[in-house]
Structure formats: C-alpha cells, structure tokens
Design a protein around this motif. Sequence first.
Motif, PDB file in Angstrom:
ATOM      1  N   PRO A  59       0.828  -1.200   0.000  1.00  0.00           N
ATOM      2  CA  PRO A  59       0.000   0.000   0.000  1.00  0.00           C
ATOM      3  C   PRO A  59       0.864   1.253   0.000  1.00  0.00           C
ATOM      4  CG  PRO A  59       0.176  -0.827   2.216  1.00  0.00           C
ATOM      5  CD  PRO A  59       0.885  -1.823   1.337  1.00  0.00           C
ATOM      6  N   ILE A  60       0.290   2.358  -0.407  1.00  0.00           N
ATOM      7  CA  ILE A  60       1.053   3.598  -0.442  1.00  0.00           C
ATOM      8  C   ILE A  60       1.660   3.910   0.922  1.00  0.00           C
ATOM      9  CG2 ILE A  60      -1.083   4.938  -0.104  1.00  0.00           C
ATOM     10  CD1 ILE A  60       0.208   7.183  -1.739  1.00  0.00           C
ATOM     11  N   ALA A  61       0.903   3.666   1.988  1.00  0.00           N
ATOM     12  CA  ALA A  61       1.364   3.918   3.353  1.00  0.00           C
ATOM     13  C   ALA A  61       0.447   3.176   4.307  1.00  0.00           C
ATOM     14  CB  ALA A  61       1.366   5.419   3.653  1.00  0.00           C
ATOM     15  N   MET A  62       0.703   3.290   5.595  1.00  0.00           N
ATOM     16  CA  MET A  62      -0.152   2.657   6.592  1.00  0.00           C
ATOM     17  C   MET A  62      -1.288   3.577   7.038  1.00  0.00           C
ATOM     18  SD  MET A  62       1.100  -0.304   6.820  1.00  0.00           S
ATOM     19  CE  MET A  62       0.071  -0.878   8.150  1.00  0.00           C
ATOM     20  N   LYS A  63      -1.082   4.883   6.938  1.00  0.00           N
ATOM     21  CA  LYS A  63      -2.059   5.856   7.407  1.00  0.00           C
ATOM     22  C   LYS A  63      -2.375   6.855   6.292  1.00  0.00           C
ATOM     23  CE  LYS A  63      -1.746   4.219  11.650  1.00  0.00           C
ATOM     24  NZ  LYS A  63      -2.859   3.431  12.254  1.00  0.00           N
ATOM     25  N   PRO A  64      -3.656   7.244   6.129  1.00  0.00           N
ATOM     26  CA  PRO A  64      -4.003   8.236   5.110  1.00  0.00           C
ATOM     27  C   PRO A  64      -3.232   9.544   5.235  1.00  0.00           C
ATOM     28  CG  PRO A  64      -5.981   7.130   5.859  1.00  0.00           C
ATOM     29  CD  PRO A  64      -4.866   6.660   6.763  1.00  0.00           C
ATOM     30  N   ALA A  65      -2.896   9.964   6.460  1.00  0.00           N
ATOM     31  CA  ALA A  65      -2.147  11.213   6.628  1.00  0.00           C
ATOM     32  C   ALA A  65      -0.794  11.127   5.945  1.00  0.00           C
ATOM     33  CB  ALA A  65      -1.978  11.528   8.116  1.00  0.00           C
ATOM     34  N   ASP A  66      -0.133   9.965   6.050  1.00  0.00           N
ATOM     35  CA  ASP A  66       1.149   9.787   5.372  1.00  0.00           C
ATOM     36  C   ASP A  66       0.972   9.758   3.862  1.00  0.00           C
ATOM     37  OD1 ASP A  66       2.947   9.740   7.521  1.00  0.00           O
ATOM     38  OD2 ASP A  66       2.526   7.646   7.951  1.00  0.00           O
TER      39      ASP A  66
END
Length: 347
Positions: free
Chosen positions: A108-115
């Motif tokens: 995935p792009i990252a673990m958290k949407p903020a990141d």
Amino acid sequence: MINVGIAGLGFMGMIHYLAYQKTRGAKVGAICEQDAKRLAGDWRSIKGNFGPRGKKTNLKEIAKYAELDEMLADPSIDLVDVCLPPAQHADVVVAALKAGKHVLCEKPIAMKPADARRMVATARKTGKLLLIGHVLPFFPEYRYAYKAITNGKYGKLLGGHFKRVISDPVWMSHFYDVDVCGGPMIDLHIHDAHFIRLICGMPKAVHSVGRMRGEVADFFTTQFMFDDPRLVVSATSGVIDQQGRPFNHAYEIYMEKATLLFEFAVIGNKPTLAMPVTLLSANGRVTRPKLGSGDPIDTFAAELREVVRSVRTGEPSSLLDGELARDALILGEKQTQSIVRGRSVRV
C-alpha cells in the motif's frame, strides 16, 4: 533508458528485479539493501507465496548501496523503486522525491491516510511522479475487465461484486499489527478498493459489516454508495478458517449490455480456475476471451511498462497514480470505522 534504483531486496524487490529484465526502456542500475549476502547477489533466502524462489544472481554491473541516502545521492538514478515494508514507505518516498527522483512504490502507499496525503503533496511540490504498484489492473483477468468497462462497448457500468478471501496467514508474524501490515483491509482488500476506485470513482459513503481482530478488520462485506443510485457495488474480503483454500478472488461486473464473471482459487495447494473470464452478452451469447500470459513476472513487467511510459512522457499514470492509491487507503480506513461504529460512514 530509465535508470532504476531498487530500495529493498525482499521478495517484492526480487520480483521487480526479474520483471525489469523483461521491460524495455528501463534497467536496474543500483540496489540498496542492508543484508550483505543479498546485496552481493545471494538471494537463496528469498521466497514468497508466488513466483520463483531466489537464487544466486550476478549483480556485477549494478551499483550497490547499504544506505538509502547514498543511493539517493547517485545522479545517474532516475527512478527509485521502493520495495521496503509498508511502514517505511512514507518517509523513504518523501526523501526520494525531495532528492529529485521519480518514485515507484509498492502497495500500500502507506499505513495511514495522513502519510499518503503527505507523499502525494510532496510529489506535487517537487514536480516528480509518484506511482504506486497496485498490480491488479495488469493481471489479464482484471485488465480485460477494465478495458471492457472503459471502452463503452457494453454500455454504462452498473456495478459489481468483488471477493478476495484468504486462509489465516500464520506464516506472517505481523499480519494483524495495525502499524506494520494492517491486516486484511490494507494488505488484501486494498487491491479491490483500488480497482473499485479506478472504475467507479470515489464513493460518497461506505457501509461495512464484519468482525474485528483487535484494531484491524478480520472479515467483512462492504456496500459502496455513490451519487448515482444505479451504481451498485459491493465487496467481501478478509480471513476465514479455510486452510484448504489459502487464496480466493473473484468478480461479477454488471454493465448495461453484458456481465463479466471470474473466479480463481488455490484448493489443496493446486491452482483452480472455478470460472474463467466469461462475458455474458445481453443477446444471450457466452464468450470466453483468450487472455495473455498468467506468468506473474509477465504481469509485473506489464506494470513496469506503464511506469516507463509515464516517466518518459512525464504524465501521471491513470492506473498507478498516487492519488488513486491514497483514495484506496482512505476507503479502507472508512470501512474499518463503519464496522466499529455499526453504521454507514461518509468518505
């Protein structure tokens, strides 16, 4: 020729390396890896749940770095291919973009949407491309479906149902860790969330029901709600006690003039095509199209050809764009919230 630096020589790093060997217009010029044996070309410890096992590989013509900063400082590198664990994606991608490199990052792009938002914002600010390796649209079965939907031959998309279910991955020690792997929502279902976002646009709300395992969704079904009430889309994903069927994915896709069917599973360690891609036309005709190679390396090579096209033209990819991957991650967050709250959640 696009010169690529691969960051991370785990299983996906090896798969990407092999796929570059089948990709015109790009070559691996550097590898960054802290395991000294792997950096020297001894990949015999690398294995995954598809494709070949690692073997000794000749890396004589490839620059080798033990530290990422050293590879990012290499002026010959045009594209950094990030194949590190998901929890490291955000900081590494941001550093590569700021170093003036285009970036391909595994999902995935990252673990958290903020990141994910930070990564997308950095790409915009630096003027570099951020491409996320959501490979599903390049699998022959999903590539065919995408083309059938987007070419308009069968009329407007009316919806569909998607399924992606696995047995408990006991061999993955951090699968249910919300900060390391994210469980089925981020590691598994995100493939279908991305594909739904790709073909349908962003839903206005989601309604999910399912079971939680600690902080992560374990097994769930989601109804995606759009502004167009005629667009009816759902998905089922997660982990169930089906050790005799370690993997299963499928779709039914409904268009005005046709329906598409597909289902594949691994049953008793044997690949089982329960339903080959089948097109049911409105006039009663049943068609089973001939698809391309099912070799996973060929599939990743197709993805990399799209990366090469995007970097050469400077145009964001309609299939691999970072904003699509960010949206897929946001959908997973909203689905989990819906399960926990027991109600629909606006996106």
